[in-house]
Design a protein around this motif. Structure first.
Motif, PDB file in Angstrom:
ATOM      1  N   GLY A  21      -4.020 -13.820   3.924  1.00 42.61           N
ATOM      2  CA  GLY A  21      -3.834 -14.237   2.542  1.00 42.61           C
ATOM      3  C   GLY A  21      -2.505 -14.868   2.200  1.00 42.61           C
ATOM      4  O   GLY A  21      -2.412 -15.613   1.237  1.00 42.61           O
ATOM      5  N   SER A  22      -1.460 -14.589   2.937  1.00 41.52           N
ATOM      6  CA  SER A  22      -0.139 -15.108   2.579  1.00 41.52           C
ATOM      7  C   SER A  22      -0.018 -16.580   2.951  1.00 41.52           C
ATOM      8  O   SER A  22      -0.427 -16.996   4.034  1.00 41.52           O
ATOM      9  CB  SER A  22       0.953 -14.321   3.290  1.00 41.52           C
ATOM     10  OG  SER A  22       2.220 -14.896   3.043  1.00 41.52           O
ATOM     11  N   VAL A  89      -9.604  -8.451   4.876  1.00 38.85           N
ATOM     12  CA  VAL A  89      -8.601  -9.192   4.117  1.00 38.85           C
ATOM     13  C   VAL A  89      -7.233  -8.646   4.492  1.00 38.85           C
ATOM     14  O   VAL A  89      -6.966  -7.459   4.317  1.00 38.85           O
ATOM     15  CB  VAL A  89      -8.838  -9.065   2.600  1.00 38.85           C
ATOM     16  CG1 VAL A  89      -7.751  -9.826   1.840  1.00 38.85           C
ATOM     17  CG2 VAL A  89     -10.217  -9.591   2.232  1.00 38.85           C
ATOM     18  N   THR A  91      -3.555  -8.698   3.556  1.00 37.10           N
ATOM     19  CA  THR A  91      -2.818  -9.099   2.363  1.00 37.10           C
ATOM     20  C   THR A  91      -1.423  -8.487   2.285  1.00 37.10           C
ATOM     21  O   THR A  91      -1.231  -7.309   2.592  1.00 37.10           O
ATOM     22  CB  THR A  91      -3.597  -8.715   1.084  1.00 37.10           C
ATOM     23  OG1 THR A  91      -2.872  -9.159  -0.077  1.00 37.10           O
ATOM     24  CG2 THR A  91      -3.838  -7.219   0.993  1.00 37.10           C
ATOM     25  N   GLU A  93       1.769  -7.686  -0.506  1.00 39.10           N
ATOM     26  CA  GLU A  93       1.820  -7.326  -1.924  1.00 39.10           C
ATOM     27  C   GLU A  93       2.877  -8.177  -2.606  1.00 39.10           C
ATOM     28  O   GLU A  93       4.047  -8.136  -2.242  1.00 39.10           O
ATOM     29  CB  GLU A  93       2.150  -5.848  -2.089  1.00 39.10           C
ATOM     30  CG  GLU A  93       2.129  -5.385  -3.551  1.00 39.10           C
ATOM     31  CD  GLU A  93       2.356  -3.890  -3.688  1.00 39.10           C
ATOM     32  OE1 GLU A  93       3.251  -3.504  -4.453  1.00 39.10           O
ATOM     33  OE2 GLU A  93       1.642  -3.119  -3.015  1.00 39.10           O
ATOM     34  N   PHE A  98      -1.980  -8.904  -5.286  1.00 41.57           N
ATOM     35  CA  PHE A  98      -2.283  -9.700  -4.107  1.00 41.57           C
ATOM     36  C   PHE A  98      -2.044 -11.184  -4.403  1.00 41.57           C
ATOM     37  O   PHE A  98      -1.966 -11.587  -5.556  1.00 41.57           O
ATOM     38  CB  PHE A  98      -3.725  -9.449  -3.645  1.00 41.57           C
ATOM     39  CG  PHE A  98      -4.766  -9.654  -4.702  1.00 41.57           C
ATOM     40  CD1 PHE A  98      -5.373 -10.890  -4.881  1.00 41.57           C
ATOM     41  CD2 PHE A  98      -5.164  -8.603  -5.528  1.00 41.57           C
ATOM     42  CE1 PHE A  98      -6.342 -11.085  -5.850  1.00 41.57           C
ATOM     43  CE2 PHE A  98      -6.140  -8.779  -6.497  1.00 41.57           C
ATOM     44  CZ  PHE A  98      -6.728 -10.033  -6.667  1.00 41.57           C
ATOM     45  N   ILE A 102      -5.650 -15.630  -2.258  1.00 37.77           N
ATOM     46  CA  ILE A 102      -6.830 -14.799  -2.024  1.00 37.77           C
ATOM     47  C   ILE A 102      -7.765 -14.842  -3.220  1.00 37.77           C
ATOM     48  O   ILE A 102      -8.990 -14.963  -3.078  1.00 37.77           O
ATOM     49  CB  ILE A 102      -6.419 -13.348  -1.711  1.00 37.77           C
ATOM     50  CG1 ILE A 102      -5.629 -13.283  -0.403  1.00 37.77           C
ATOM     51  CG2 ILE A 102      -7.650 -12.443  -1.629  1.00 37.77           C
ATOM     52  CD1 ILE A 102      -5.144 -11.896  -0.041  1.00 37.77           C
ATOM     53  N   SER A 122      -3.007  -4.224   5.049  1.00 40.43           N
ATOM     54  CA  SER A 122      -1.989  -4.604   4.072  1.00 40.43           C
ATOM     55  C   SER A 122      -0.599  -4.335   4.610  1.00 40.43           C
ATOM     56  O   SER A 122      -0.411  -3.504   5.505  1.00 40.43           O
ATOM     57  CB  SER A 122      -2.194  -3.854   2.748  1.00 40.43           C
ATOM     58  OG  SER A 122      -1.973  -2.464   2.915  1.00 40.43           O
ATOM     59  N   ALA A 132      -1.954  -3.811  -3.828  1.00 42.96           N
ATOM     60  CA  ALA A 132      -2.770  -5.025  -3.724  1.00 42.96           C
ATOM     61  C   ALA A 132      -4.194  -4.670  -3.306  1.00 42.96           C
ATOM     62  O   ALA A 132      -5.168  -5.220  -3.835  1.00 42.96           O
ATOM     63  CB  ALA A 132      -2.141  -5.992  -2.717  1.00 42.96           C
TER      64      ALA A 132
END
Length: 202
Positions: A21-22, A89, A91, A93, A98, A102, A122, A132
């Motif tokens: 996600g980042s 996912v 992710t 924070e 999040f 995403i 995470s 998140a």
């Protein structure tokens, strides 16, 4: 679908889409995703495909008639989401939540999430990204997805890996990944088998 074809389909390895996600410059996410994908590669019950949102530019404003630029971005990810049996996912924070990347990916899709399990990896500071994850659980519930309880969380993540990206003391993280993937595998197979008998309807 005849019985033999159905049995073959439900016994095949689960197709796992791992969503990174980042998309920030200098992000730590690839270190975590490389570690996680190496754990998945040790298992025979999954085949993994990485969706790196740093290479996808979906806008946060939605349209029922996306322009050609948005359609091209969707073409990078939609087939992988549609073909997946399960999701993880990964992710960070950001500000107790999040990343927008995403949320954009989630909101541009609908049926692709239905009746599929979602696990979470995470990372962050003292919270390990768990705030998140808790927010993402609420979002995926609205999309008829099933989130598994077990998670993998890296608190103060940067201190846990060496300069080559190797986990310094992976025992507890490896155990957490195994537990999460076991649960994800159970739900993935159960839901795939159920959908082979009766399509999921919203």
């Amino acid at each position: 679908m005849d019985l033999t074809t159905r049995e073959s389909a439900v016994s095949a390895p689960l197709k796992l889409a791992v969503i990174l996600g980042s998309n920030r410059a200098g992000r730590f996410g690839p270190v975590v995703s490389d570690w996680f994908l190496s754990r998945v590669a040790e298992r025979a019950d999954f085949t993994a495909e990485l969706i790196d949102l740093a290479g996808v530019a979906l806008p946060t404003s939605l349209s029922f008639d996306p322009d050609p630029v948005v359609q091209a971005e969707l073409a990078k990810v939609t087939p992988m989401l549609a073909g997946a049996d399960a999701f993880v996912v990964l992710t960070p924070e950001y500000n107790h939540s999040f990343p927008a990347s995403i949320k954009a990916l989630i909101d541009w899709h609908f049926g692709e999430w239905h009746a599929k399990p979602v696990g979470f990896v995470s990372y962050g500071g003292i919270s390990g990204g768990l705030r998140a994850v808790e927010q993402l659980r609420q979002v995926f519930a609205e999309l008829h997805a099933v989130t598994v309880r077990d998670t993998v969380s890296f608190h103060n993540a940067g201190a846990l890996f060496d300069d080559q990206g190797a986990h310094k003391d992976p025992t507890s993280s490896d155990a957490a990944a195994t537990a999460m993937l076991d649960r994800l595998g159970w739900w993935g197979r159960a839901l795939r088998e159920a959908k082979a008998v009766r399509p999921y309807a919203v």
